[in-house]
Scaffold this active site. Structure first.
Site, PDB file in Angstrom:
ATOM      1  N   GLU A 473       0.739  -0.980  -0.014  1.00 38.93           N
ATOM      2  CA  GLU A 473       0.255  -0.215  -0.349  1.00 38.93           C
ATOM      3  C   GLU A 473       1.496   0.951  -0.045  1.00 38.93           C
ATOM      4  OE1 GLU A 473      -4.069   1.072   1.952  1.00 38.93           O
ATOM      5  OE2 GLU A 473      -2.982   0.165   2.699  1.00 38.93           O
ATOM      6  N   GLU A 751      -2.109   0.719  13.468  1.00 37.80           N
ATOM      7  CA  GLU A 751      -3.698   0.667  12.488  1.00 37.80           C
ATOM      8  C   GLU A 751      -4.572   0.599  13.664  1.00 37.80           C
ATOM      9  OE1 GLU A 751      -5.551  -0.012   7.771  1.00 37.80           O
ATOM     10  OE2 GLU A 751      -3.718  -1.480   8.977  1.00 37.80           O
TER      11      GLU A 751
END
Length: 920
Positions: A473, A751
């Site tokens: 990502e 996260e």
């Protein structure tokens, strides 16, 4: 120093920290009107600049004055434009500054600094041609290298390389690497903007034959990018564009250009990719003077635009620090693993002595699983593997070229049975931003939290503000950036970093004003405009407004605010035409309170209605755009946005607040946003504060917020008089909390609140980054509320400093500082013996400030032993006001120390103990 009018020669007053466009001695500027900034030092309190003089010279000894401002009567000392000065391309200007204070003392001339202009209007100046290696017929994936041999005919007085690439490049001159930066030319919106770099290579040239060479890598331009396993999103061919400009002692000049005269060959870098890693075969190494005609072949000339090329805007990515591993582990599965002791971003430099053809591999991971085994499932398709084949001639050392990894643990494959930790060094890479913030306190866990926030920024501010640095990502998500922008600007000087990124945001903004989820955007690189308007999410697209306003407030950068203003307006107007009501945003896709803990099963979106979130941020962006219009003197726009904001707030109340003043959305985030963005009337506000406290307590004194609500949660609680509850949230150590991650051994921010669960299992395999800075936005609260260092939007850049420390239960002392454009702001508070509170502050020269002394309203306050109410005895103190239980002191610049009886100390401890007992 000098003096005049009989002023005291013993006083210290000088000019230092000279910068041009935020940088020390930059070269390659393409700014048409460079701005200078400086700091003033004085041992006199309440010292202000009254005038300055700037001189520019073409020579370091100032024998050739190119421009002189004369004595300018003003107190401005940052972002000073050189009026009526027109810099010439490829010219170095030395500058020096002297200043006068308000007592008539002059500083004398500062030490000199310089700035050097680049090509300027470079798309009209490039003489070189884009060159690329001939395509391989056998599927060769190696990184090509290109070279040009040339002769230096006489002594060189100056030599500059101006260079860019499609993909990444690494330059070499006479077998020496050029520059200390990496991943050049950086990641931009490649079809619209491409940076070039400038290098001073005078010292690398030699008489006679010279060899200029470059490796080319795929990088973001044509390597794997995104989670769809796509390649060549921006282009299919790597290429080089380069000019070497030399000036000889006799005044003549010569240029070496990239063109069809160059040759290319395969390299020992057999494969290099940001996600996948790098494969290197040392047996194929040869220096740049390799005379084998079979390896080198002519290059191809490539047609590609040059009008998109701009000078480098951001600070470069460099090797910022090095880490030594702390342990060599053997996992239950038998893997040998090096533990770096810190989740970091960069790569490993290693040494090995092996036989020719022996191949070793380094695999990288963030964590070990609950059984202690090497864990890479959360990397998804990113391999993060370094493969090295030995040439076999003694000890060999290697570090990669065009890739980086996010990791703490490194699995060794193929290495000798006995390895030494000294053979491995972690090289930390990130955009080389100056660290400006320091914070420490009496809690080791909170100190570790601050450490984790800082390292989250280090790992993710690598040319663009990425969400994560390890899996497939690593994109510049707009939502994450705006949530963290103020925290990041306390920790580091982010102004050049966000200047460059915001220009890419504007470049990728759709024709209708929509903003991509991430910048640079992957889709708009292959098609014009947005087309599908579902991709402009509230709180993500609002980065177009929140980021430039925050940089303006933190650094006083009016130019950037002006530059981004049209983008801000276009985003607001984009929202305005959505849906069936111009004052509500109730259509389209939105991430909402992403990863909120109150989300439904199998959903990433928190319980807060997405229309609610969208309309709240709509109102917030309009209010900031109104402020920007006022700053820029756009009075008609300011009136328009003021009326628009009033209508949005009215529509918000009608839609989401009951007639009795109750918020219709029963979530922590809903109440936080309404309070933070001032969307409620007085009655509803009081009710919302009470309800927010109730919601937190019903959650066991824990948060349930996600990406959208968390950054504002503690600030809202503190502003609403619930500061003790904010401290309670900070000090929770069980899930979900900031310190839960710390107690689980985290060295960066995760996260997910439970990336690693309490039983050791993992949240998921597909979306579980352990270096994701969004929740690190609590750092702003630590600096602004706990330490109390606040900016002033009406006198930005800390021209006016507000220090409002808010001690709370659980801490006995806090020390923090921030290096602003004017100098260091410092704030500390200590609970002393016998119930005393000590507060120390420092206000930089040429600024003023206020300090709020909490709980001092009825106390006798001493400033360095003198009663505060005797103003005539205390230099620098300008005013005193009682505000409730507090005392607010208006100060001139200087260092101050206040002491008084701390009546809140016992109360704070009792509150902390009661809250923790209730939580348990």
């Amino acid at each position: 120093m000098g003096s005049q009018d009989g002023k005291d020669d013993l006083l210290m007053f000088n000019v230092s920290h000279l910068r041009c466009e935020y940088r020390i001695n930059p070269i390659g500027l393409d700014v048409k009107s460079p701005r200078l900034s400086w700091q003033l030092q004085s041992d006199r309190r309440n010292c202000m600049q009254s005038a300055y003089q700037i001189q520019l010279s073409l020579s370091e000894d100032f024998d050739e004055i190119a421009w002189d401002s004369g004595k300018i009567r003003t107190d401005q000392s940052i972002h000073v434009e050189l009026n009526h000065f027109q810099p010439s391309p490829q010219t170095r200007y030395y500058y020096r500054i002297q200043a006068w204070d308000d007592a008539g003392n002059d500083s004398g001339w500062s030490e000199s600094a310089y700035f050097e202009m680049g090509l300027m209007d470079s798309h009209n100046k490039w003489q070189a041609e884009w060159i690329t290696a001939q395509p391989s017929d056998d599927g060769d994936t190696s990184c090509p290298r290109m070279r040009k041999q040339f002769n230096v005919k006489q002594p060189v007085t100056s030599a500059r390389i101006y260079v860019t690439a499609l993909g990444l490049y690494e330059l070499h001159m006479n077998n020496t690497r050029v520059g200390e930066d990496y991943f050049t030319p950086g990641w931009t919106s490649y079809r619209k903007r491409l940076q070039y770099q400038t290098y001073d290579v005078t010292h690398l040239l030699q008489d006679g034959q010279n060899i200029l060479g470059a490796y080319l890598g795929d990088g973001w331009y044509r390597g794997y990018l995104g989670w769809n396993k796509e390649r060549e999103i921006f282009g299919s061919t790597s290429a080089l564009l380069l000019e070497l400009h030399m000036k000889y002692a006799d005044g003549s000049e010569e240029c070496i250009l990239s063109n069809g005269d160059w040759t290319a060959a395969p390299s020992a870098i057999r494969m290099s990719d940001i996600y996948m890693g790098e494969t290197y075969d040392a047996r194929m190494e040869s220096d740049w003077s390799d005379s084998s005609q079979t390896n080198w072949s002519p290059v191809n000339v490539l047609e590609h635009p040059k009008d998109i090329i701009v000078a480098q805007e951001n600070v470069p990515v460099t090797q910022v620090e090095q880490l030594q591993p702390i342990a060599l582990l053997t996992t239950p599965q038998g893997d040998r693993v090096v533990d770096m002791g810190q989740n970091m971003v960069g790569w490993v430099r290693f040494s090995i002595q092996g036989e020719a053809g022996q191949t070793v591999e380094l695999h990288h991971a963030e964590i070990l699983d609950h059984e202690g085994n090497f864990y890479t499932d959360n990397l998804r398709a990113a391999k993060q593997c370094i493969s090295y084949t030995c040439k076999g001639d003694g000890v060999e050392s290697f570090e990669p070229h065009f890739t980086f990894q996010g990791f703490r643990y490194v699995k060794l494959v193929g290495f000798p049975e006995h390895v030494c930790l000294d053979e491995f060094t972690g090289i930390v890479l990130h955009s080389n931003m100056e660290q400006t913030g320091q914070f420490s306190c009496s809690s080791p866990l909170v100190n570790q939290l601050h450490h984790n926030i800082l390292w989250g920024q280090k790992g993710n501010f690598l040319d663009v503000p990425t969400d994560c640095p390890q899996r497939d990502e690593r994109l510049g998500w707009t939502g994450d950036a705006q949530m963290f922008v103020r925290t990041s600007s306390y920790l580091m000087n982010t102004a050049p970093f966000f200047t460059k990124w915001l220009r890419d945001l504007e470049a990728d903004q759709g024709e209708d004003g929509g903003i991509p989820f991430f910048v640079p955007d992957l889709r708009s690189s292959t098609s014009e405009g947005w087309g599908d308007t579902s991709h402009s999410s509230a709180a993500w697209g609002d980065a177009a407004v929140i980021c430039p306003w925050t940089i303006y407030e933190m650094y006083g950068d009016v130019r950037l605010l002006d530059e981004q203003y049209e983008s801000m307006k276009r985003w607001v107007e984009y929202i305005h035409v959505q849906g069936d009501n111009p004052y509500l945003w109730n259509t389209g896709f939105h991430f909402g309170d992403w990863l909120g803990l109150d989300s439904k099963p199998d959903s990433y979106v928190g319980a807060t209605d997405t229309d609610y979130v969208a309309t709240a941020f709509y109102a917030y962006s309009v209010s900031l755009t109104q402020k920007a219009a006022e700053v820029l003197g756009k009075t008609d726009d300011a009136e328009y946005f003021k009326e628009l904001h009033t209508n949005i707030v009215h529509a918000f109340r009608n839609e989401f607040v009951t007639p009795a003043g109750k918020i219709a959305v029963p979530s922590q985030t809903a109440h936080v946003l309404a309070l933070q963005f001032d969307l409620l009337d007085a009655t509803a506000r009081t009710r919302a504060v009470d309800q927010l406290a109730k919601l937190v307590k019903e959650a066991g004194n824990h948060l349930t917020t996600g990406f959208v609500g968390t950054p504002y949660l503690n600030p809202v609680l503190s502003d609403a008089g619930l500061h003790d509850l904010a401290y309670t949230l900070l000090f929770q150590e069980d899930y979900p909390s900031w310190l839960y991650q710390v107690t689980q051994g985290a060295t960066t921010v995760w996260e997910h609140w439970d990336g690693i669960k309490e039983d050791g299992s993992l949240w998921s395999a597909d979306m579980n980054s352990f270096n994701h800075y969004a929740y690190g936005a609590i750092g702003e609260w630590l600096y602004r509320y706990v330490a109390g260092i606040r900016s002033d939007e009406h006198q930005p850049g800390f021209r006016m400093v507000h220090i409002e420390p808010q001690p709370g239960p659980g801490l006995d002392w806090v020390e923090a500082s921030l290096e602003t454009m004017y100098g260091q702001v410092a704030s500390s508070w200590h609970r002393l013996a016998e119930g005393e509170m000590e507060i120390r502050v420092h206000i930089p020269t040429n600024t003023r400030g206020t300090v709020r002394l909490p709980g001092a309203g009825a106390q006798i306050v001493l400033e360095q032993g003198k009663p505060l109410d005797q103003l005539d005895q205390i230099s620098g103190v300008q005013d005193i006001q009682n505000i409730g239980d507090d005392v607010e002191v208006t100060l001139g610049s200087g260092s101050y120390q206040f002491t008084y009886k701390d009546t809140d100390a016992k109360k704070d401890r009792d509150v902390q103990e009661a809250a923790l007992t209730e939580s348990v």
